[in-house]
Design an enzyme around this catalytic site. Structure first.
Site, PDB file in Angstrom:
ATOM      1  N   TYR A  56     -54.062  -3.850 -60.674  1.00  0.00           N
ATOM      2  CA  TYR A  56     -53.919  -2.500 -61.212  1.00  0.00           C
ATOM      3  C   TYR A  56     -53.239  -2.535 -62.580  1.00  0.00           C
ATOM      4  CZ  TYR A  56     -54.720  -1.372 -56.266  1.00  0.00           C
ATOM      5  OH  TYR A  56     -55.231  -1.297 -54.992  1.00  0.00           O
ATOM      6  N   HIS A 140     -56.663  -9.451 -51.228  1.00  0.00           N
ATOM      7  CA  HIS A 140     -57.279  -8.350 -51.962  1.00  0.00           C
ATOM      8  C   HIS A 140     -58.761  -8.628 -52.230  1.00  0.00           C
ATOM      9  CE1 HIS A 140     -56.623  -5.227 -55.442  1.00  0.00           C
ATOM     10  NE2 HIS A 140     -57.364  -4.754 -54.456  1.00  0.00           N
TER      11      HIS A 140
END
Length: 330
Positions: A56, A140
């Site tokens: 992010y 992830h």
């Protein structure tokens, strides 16, 4: 705000969680003070579960989250981050908008599900967060790296948990099949499933949620708004990070009309539906500002009336067997 334990461990999360992709400059820039105020608003509303990732904003979200949480005692909140995308410095220049983030391209992402990569990625996250530990670590998006994720990365997470470096481990993905495999074939505490248990997509009910309930594994639901369509359906709305298909837009608009007829909102219905299943411990919402945080908290605290769910079923907008608030799944 209600708290729930993750799996059979001692990590507790609040029913509503704060996701940090927005304050990592997803799509557009968010100012430093705006990001800090968003985290402060989450704290004011009783949210104590914060989710982030190196992905992010090339680490920006982790840095901003860590800075905002420093004013609070470490044992008062839960932080989850992710491994699998290791950040390497680069001098290529330009921005990161090709990956969705309005930040300078100071680093590049390297897929790395090796045991060494897991440890190195986590160490870098701790440095950016300014913390000596995180509570939960997820693999992830290992979609295209299944063999290495199960053979190397998952055992590395197990070791970190047994050493007390992290308290809970899991995986975060936008699909249910591999998450169901993690639930059935490993000892994960939790999985983060994005966009697959929503008013528009109930595919997690087929495999993941029943398996999690059977195994005592917790599920955190992300993407309750399907990346925007269920928050504000309109011609420019997004669904799963792309332009919403016409058919889904029409369904969302019909659901919005039904919600308003029953004195509630589509946002409230979306959050309530995603939170309903007993395997779900927390619903993760991304917010870019204090105003968005307060709105999500308001909607989460005001569940829709039973008559709305009946209308959605009767009109075919929800499957007749989909569990809704105040009901238990079969």
């Amino acid at each position: 705000m209600n708290r729930h334990r993750l799996g059979r461990g001692d990590v507790e999360v609040t029913g509503l969680a704060f996701g940090t992709s927005g304050i990592g400059n997803l799509y557009t820039e968010v100012g430093e003070e705006t990001a800090r105020e968003a985290v402060r608003a989450a704290w004011q509303r009783g949210i104590r579960h914060f989710d982030t990732a190196p992905h992010y904003g090339l680490g920006l979200a982790e840095r901003r989250l860590g800075a905002a949480l420093r004013e609070h005692p470490r044992d008062r909140y839960t932080v989850s981050t992710k491994v699998g995308r290791r950040l390497e410095p680069t001098d290529a220049g330009g921005d990161d908008l090709a990956h969705g983030f309005a930040v300078p391209a100071t680093h590049r992402r390297v897929w790395d599900f090796t045991a060494d990569g897991v440890r190195r990625t986590l160490e870098a996250s701790l440095e950016r967060l300014g913390l000596d530990r995180v509570d939960v670590v997820h693999l992830h998006d290992p979609d295209d790296h299944a063999e290495q994720a199960f053979r190397e990365a998952y055992p590395a997470l197990e070791r970190l948990r047994s050493e007390g470096v992290v308290r809970a481990i899991g995986a975060g993905m936008n699909q249910t099949a591999m998450l169901t495999r993690f639930v059935r074939d490993t000892d994960v505490d939790v999985v983060l499933c994005a966009g697959r248990h929503t008013l528009l997509d109930q595919s997690a009910l087929t495999d993941l949620l029943p398996a999690a309930l059977e195994r005592g594994t917790s599920v955190v639901v992300g993407g309750a708004f399907n990346s925007g369509l269920l928050a504000d359906p309109g011609p420019d709305a997004t669904y799963d990070y792309g332009r919403a298909p016409a058919g889904l837009l029409e369904r969302a608009l019909r659901m919005k009309d039904a919600a308003e007829r029953h004195g509630t909102t589509l946002r409230a219905a979306a959050l309530a539906f995603s939170a309903t299943h007993p395997a779900v411990a927390s619903v993760l919402v991304g917010a870019r500002s204090a105003a968005e945080v307060h709105d999500c908290a308001d909607q989460f605290a005001a569940p829709p009336p039973a008559a709305l769910w009946q209308e959605l079923r009767d009109s075919g907008l929800l499957p007749p067997d989909a569990p809704v608030p105040a009901e238990e799944p079969s």
